[in-house]
Enzyme design. Structure first.
Site, short mmCIF file in Angstrom:
data_model
loop_
_atom_site.label_atom_id
_atom_site.label_comp_id
_atom_site.label_asym_id
_atom_site.label_seq_id
_atom_site.Cartn_x
_atom_site.Cartn_y
_atom_site.Cartn_z
N LYS A 167 2.17 1.99 30.54
CA LYS A 167 2.28 1.53 29.14
C LYS A 167 2.63 2.69 28.21
CE LYS A 167 -0.90 -2.44 29.49
NZ LYS A 167 -1.62 -2.23 30.76
N ILE A 171 7.36 8.75 21.42
CA ILE A 171 8.78 9.02 21.18
C ILE A 171 9.46 9.44 22.49
CG2 ILE A 171 8.46 9.65 18.76
CD1 ILE A 171 8.70 12.63 19.72
O1 S5P Z 1 -1.26 -7.78 28.57
C1 S5P Z 1 -1.67 -7.22 29.55
C2 S5P Z 1 -0.89 -6.28 30.22
C3 S5P Z 1 -1.37 -5.71 31.40
S1 S5P Z 1 -0.30 -4.73 32.31
N1 S5P Z 1 -2.89 -7.54 30.07
C4 S5P Z 1 -3.40 -6.95 31.20
O2 S5P Z 1 -4.50 -7.33 31.62
N2 S5P Z 1 -2.65 -5.99 31.86
C5 S5P Z 1 -3.17 -5.30 33.05
O3 S5P Z 1 -3.33 -6.25 34.09
C6 S5P Z 1 -4.53 -4.64 32.85
O4 S5P Z 1 -4.37 -3.29 32.46
C7 S5P Z 1 -5.16 -4.76 34.22
O5 S5P Z 1 -4.74 -3.66 35.01
C8 S5P Z 1 -4.55 -6.02 34.81
C9 S5P Z 1 -5.39 -7.27 34.72
O6 S5P Z 1 -6.56 -7.14 35.50
P1 S5P Z 1 -7.57 -8.38 35.73
O7 S5P Z 1 -8.68 -7.73 36.49
O8 S5P Z 1 -7.99 -8.89 34.41
O9 S5P Z 1 -6.82 -9.40 36.56
#
Ligand code: S5P
Length: 347
Positions: A167, A171
């Site tokens: 993520k 810049i």
């Molecule tokens: O909007 C987002 C984007 C990401 S990349 N929401 C998220 O949850 N993630 C990532 O997806 C978050 O950083 C984590 O690594 C994963 C979701 O994990 P879970 O355990 O909730 O399935």
């Protein structure tokens, strides 16, 4: 006192070595190479990547542009404008999986063990390299290099790609250092990474310049919206992010989005003769609708893939925190794949 109810996947409390099945796959334990990362790696026999498609895909005047969600992963693997996208779509079609494992564990040995067990179920492994507690036995850089080399060996053995969920949000000049250098050297081992669009197009340009110096295909996902409650993405922000992604300058690099539903896909207006194809990856997926008490919101594979046209489901705690991660990963894989098959049949 208000206590948030946890209805989705559970946190990592449950994870301990006794909960991880020792022999869930019939694959031998890999002998990891002790050498560090080499730019050139041999391609898996599963993958014979097609040549890049022409930069413009002419449509005859009567032909209607079809949204990507109505097409098969296999057909998209032949025409996707990015090499990383073509490779991923081909893996998805051949392995019959649109499951991305989010490996948000902090113990490097546990991660390698789980990835070895779960590798056959997934098309993509998502990492957060900066949450891993590397042992101070050697220099940290050496430990990290050895770990990422092992991950690459597992990706090769089980045919999946690696997505570092970095993520980026700075810049162009700063993200170049973060992507190429530091202790993690992300660009050297991660096939895919992601970035916020908030800094403007310079962030894409900066990352692309680094990616252009790597021999293997590198792809970028932009965050168009997030899964967490109250996030500022979606709507106008998503429209602006999509407009940024459509620039010809990064055709071949921006492969898709983190988003909660299909994005773009009908042509971009300016380039009427072209069809666009953005791969949408979606976190916040559980076997039931729910949340984690910290803002995460879970929807089911049927909603995410079948109803909302997303391509890849990202699942973390729902699998890694389960008593039997392999069995649960198969449930996610099967439900997500069936939702995809139902979607393309309807389309
Ligand atoms: O909007 C987002 C984007 C990401 S990349 N929401 C998220 O949850 N993630 C990532 O997806 C978050 O950083 C984590 O690594 C994963 C979701 O994990 P879970 O355990 O909730 O399935």
């Amino acid at each position: 006192m208000f206590v948030a109810r946890q209805t989705g996947p559970q946190p990592y409390k449950k994870i301990c070595s006794s909960t991880i099945p020792t022999t869930p796959t019939n694959q031998p334990t890999p002998q990891f190479p002790s050498k560090t990362f080499h730019k050139k790696s041999t391609t898996s026999p599963l993958l014979h990547l097609p040549p890049p498609p022409p930069t413009t895909l002419p449509l005859n005047n009567n032909q209607t542009k079809m949204p990507s969600s109505t097409k098969t992963y296999e057909s998209r693997s032949k025409t996707h404008p990015t090499a990383a996208g073509r490779k991923l779509l081909q893996i998805m079609a051949q392995k019959r999986t649109n499951l991305c494992l989010s490996m948000d564990h902090t113990d490097p040995e546990k991660i390698l063990s789980l990835v070895h067990q779960l590798g056959p179920k997934i098309c993509l492994l998502k990492t957060h390299i900066d949450i891993i507690a590397f042992p101070p036995t050697t220099t940290t850089t050496t430990s990290i290099k050895s770990f990422t080399t092992k991950l690459q060996a597992l990706a090769q053995q089980h045919t999946f790609m690696i997505f570092e969920d970095r993520k980026f949000a700075d810049i162009g000049s700063t993200v170049q250092h973060q992507y190429r250098g530091g202790v993690y050297e992300i660009a050297s081992w991660a096939d895919i990474t992601n970035a916020h669009a908030i800094p403007g197009p310079g962030i894409i340009q900066g990352l692309k310049e680094v990616a252009d110096g790597i021999e293997e295909p590198r792809g970028l996902l932009l965050l168009a919206e997030m899964s967490s409650r109250g996030n500022l993405g979606g709507g106008e922000y998503q429209e602006k992010t999509l407009a940024m992604a459509r620039s010809r300058e990064w055709r071949g690099f921006v492969m898709g989005f983190i988003a909660m539903k299909e994005v773009g896909g009908g042509g971009d207006g300016e380039e009427e003769e072209e069809e666009e194809d953005f791969i949408v990856m979606t976190p916040g997926v559980g076997l039931r609708v729910g949340g984690d008490g910290l803002g995460q919101q879970y929807r089911t594979p049927e909603e995410v893939v079948g109803r909302d046209g997303c391509d890849v489901v990202i699942v973390g705690r729902g699998i890694v925190g389960a008593d039997d991660p392999v069995a649960v990963a198969e449930v996610y894989r099967e439900r997500s794949w069936r939702a995809y098959e139902g979607r393309i049949t309807k389309g």
